[in-house]
Write a protein that holds these residues in place. Structure first.
Motif, mmCIF file in Angstrom:
data_model
loop_
_atom_site.group_PDB
_atom_site.id
_atom_site.type_symbol
_atom_site.label_atom_id
_atom_site.label_comp_id
_atom_site.label_asym_id
_atom_site.label_seq_id
_atom_site.Cartn_x
_atom_site.Cartn_y
_atom_site.Cartn_z
ATOM 1 N N PRO A 89 -56.786 11.994 2.099
ATOM 2 C CA PRO A 89 -55.386 11.567 2.087
ATOM 3 C C PRO A 89 -55.006 10.899 3.408
ATOM 4 O O PRO A 89 -55.411 11.341 4.484
ATOM 5 C CB PRO A 89 -54.606 12.866 1.891
ATOM 6 C CG PRO A 89 -55.577 13.796 1.231
ATOM 7 C CD PRO A 89 -56.914 13.409 1.768
ATOM 8 N N GLY A 90 -54.274 9.802 3.303
ATOM 9 C CA GLY A 90 -53.836 9.056 4.482
ATOM 10 C C GLY A 90 -54.835 8.010 4.941
ATOM 11 O O GLY A 90 -54.549 7.240 5.861
ATOM 12 N N SER A 91 -56.024 7.933 4.323
ATOM 13 C CA SER A 91 -57.026 6.938 4.706
ATOM 14 C C SER A 91 -56.593 5.547 4.250
ATOM 15 O O SER A 91 -55.875 5.395 3.270
ATOM 16 C CB SER A 91 -58.374 7.246 4.056
ATOM 17 O OG SER A 91 -58.842 8.500 4.455
ATOM 18 N N THR A 92 -57.057 4.542 4.948
ATOM 19 C CA THR A 92 -56.834 3.163 4.523
ATOM 20 C C THR A 92 -57.852 2.833 3.445
ATOM 21 O O THR A 92 -59.051 3.092 3.606
ATOM 22 C CB THR A 92 -57.005 2.190 5.713
ATOM 23 O OG1 THR A 92 -56.083 2.565 6.733
ATOM 24 C CG2 THR A 92 -56.775 0.758 5.288
ATOM 25 N N ILE A 93 -57.368 2.265 2.358
ATOM 26 C CA ILE A 93 -58.241 1.929 1.239
ATOM 27 C C ILE A 93 -58.299 0.416 1.116
ATOM 28 O O ILE A 93 -57.274 -0.260 1.079
ATOM 29 C CB ILE A 93 -57.721 2.543 -0.077
ATOM 30 C CG1 ILE A 93 -57.679 4.058 0.044
ATOM 31 C CG2 ILE A 93 -58.568 2.104 -1.254
ATOM 32 C CD1 ILE A 93 -57.009 4.749 -1.115
ATOM 33 N N THR A 94 -59.500 -0.121 1.072
ATOM 34 C CA THR A 94 -59.689 -1.552 0.887
ATOM 35 C C THR A 94 -60.139 -1.785 -0.550
ATOM 36 O O THR A 94 -61.172 -1.260 -0.970
ATOM 37 C CB THR A 94 -60.764 -2.098 1.866
ATOM 38 O OG1 THR A 94 -60.377 -1.753 3.190
ATOM 39 C CG2 THR A 94 -60.904 -3.595 1.726
ATOM 40 N N GLN A 95 -59.341 -2.530 -1.293
ATOM 41 C CA GLN A 95 -59.672 -2.813 -2.682
ATOM 42 C C GLN A 95 -60.795 -3.837 -2.752
ATOM 43 O O GLN A 95 -60.780 -4.823 -2.016
ATOM 44 C CB GLN A 95 -58.447 -3.361 -3.428
ATOM 45 C CG GLN A 95 -57.339 -2.357 -3.604
ATOM 46 C CD GLN A 95 -57.724 -1.266 -4.584
ATOM 47 O OE1 GLN A 95 -58.572 -1.445 -5.448
ATOM 48 N NE2 GLN A 95 -57.100 -0.112 -4.440
ATOM 49 N N PRO A 96 -61.756 -3.637 -3.633
ATOM 50 C CA PRO A 96 -62.803 -4.651 -3.800
ATOM 51 C C PRO A 96 -62.220 -5.873 -4.501
ATOM 52 O O PRO A 96 -61.189 -5.780 -5.179
ATOM 53 C CB PRO A 96 -63.844 -3.952 -4.673
ATOM 54 C CG PRO A 96 -63.082 -2.888 -5.392
ATOM 55 C CD PRO A 96 -61.954 -2.487 -4.495
ATOM 56 N N PRO A 97 -62.872 -7.018 -4.355
ATOM 57 C CA PRO A 97 -62.362 -8.212 -5.054
ATOM 58 C C PRO A 97 -62.525 -8.058 -6.567
ATOM 59 O O PRO A 97 -63.437 -7.358 -7.031
ATOM 60 C CB PRO A 97 -63.233 -9.347 -4.516
ATOM 61 C CG PRO A 97 -64.467 -8.684 -4.014
ATOM 62 C CD PRO A 97 -64.073 -7.295 -3.586
ATOM 63 N N PRO A 98 -61.650 -8.692 -7.341
ATOM 64 C CA PRO A 98 -61.798 -8.619 -8.803
ATOM 65 C C PRO A 98 -63.061 -9.344 -9.238
ATOM 66 O O PRO A 98 -63.576 -10.206 -8.520
ATOM 67 C CB PRO A 98 -60.538 -9.305 -9.337
ATOM 68 C CG PRO A 98 -60.069 -10.165 -8.224
ATOM 69 C CD PRO A 98 -60.509 -9.504 -6.954
#
Length: 151
Positions: A89-98
């Motif tokens: 919780p609280g971590s930065t999440i980087t979304q993968p490209p579609p």
């Protein structure tokens, strides 16, 4: 894609029955460390959810024909699949490209079961049977709202 007319209930306008189940589409998202990315285009009913739970937990049949004969989604769970643990919780999440190109949607196969079957007897919580309704009213035109109502 039209929804198959699986179960019906008769009324004054439709003595042969009108569609009561399958008129809308309700998405189900399965997720977890053992669920691969996949879109299942096949037709299922709400009974698929308890059937899948029964199959995944190895439970005996429920004794409700609608559930016991429903298709299961348990085959979409792969115990051998391993994914990383979720971020804290609280971590930065980087979304993968579609995905590129965007995958095309898959149309479901035609409904393999019978069509236009009268709604079956319903089973209550205490196991007793409740006859399916036969007195529904479907009018050719919607009713008019009461005078003075806000729309």
């Amino acid at each position: 894609m039209p929804t198959p007319n699986i179960e019906t209930v008769p009324d004054a306008l439709h003595p042969g029955g009108f569609q009561v189940i399958g008129g809308s589409r309700i998405p189900l998202i399965m997720f977890g460390g053992h669920v691969p990315q996949h879109v299942d285009p096949e037709w299922h009913s709400h009974a698929t959810i308890p059937k899948t739970i029964i199959d995944l937990l190895g439970l005996p049949p429920l004794g409700v024909p609608r559930v016991d004969t429903a298709p299961s989604l348990a085959q979409h769970v792969d115990p051998a699949l391993s994914r990383p643990v979720p971020p804290a919780p609280g971590s930065t999440i980087t979304q993968p490209p579609p995905p590129s190109p965007t995958p095309p949607p898959s149309a479901p196969q035609p409904w393999a079961g019978p069509l236009g079957v009268l709604l079956p007897v319903l089973v209550t919580l205490d196991g007793s049977a409740l006859p399916a309704p036969t007195d529904g009213t479907v009018r050719p035109a919607p009713p008019k709202p009461p005078k003075g109502s806000v729309s």
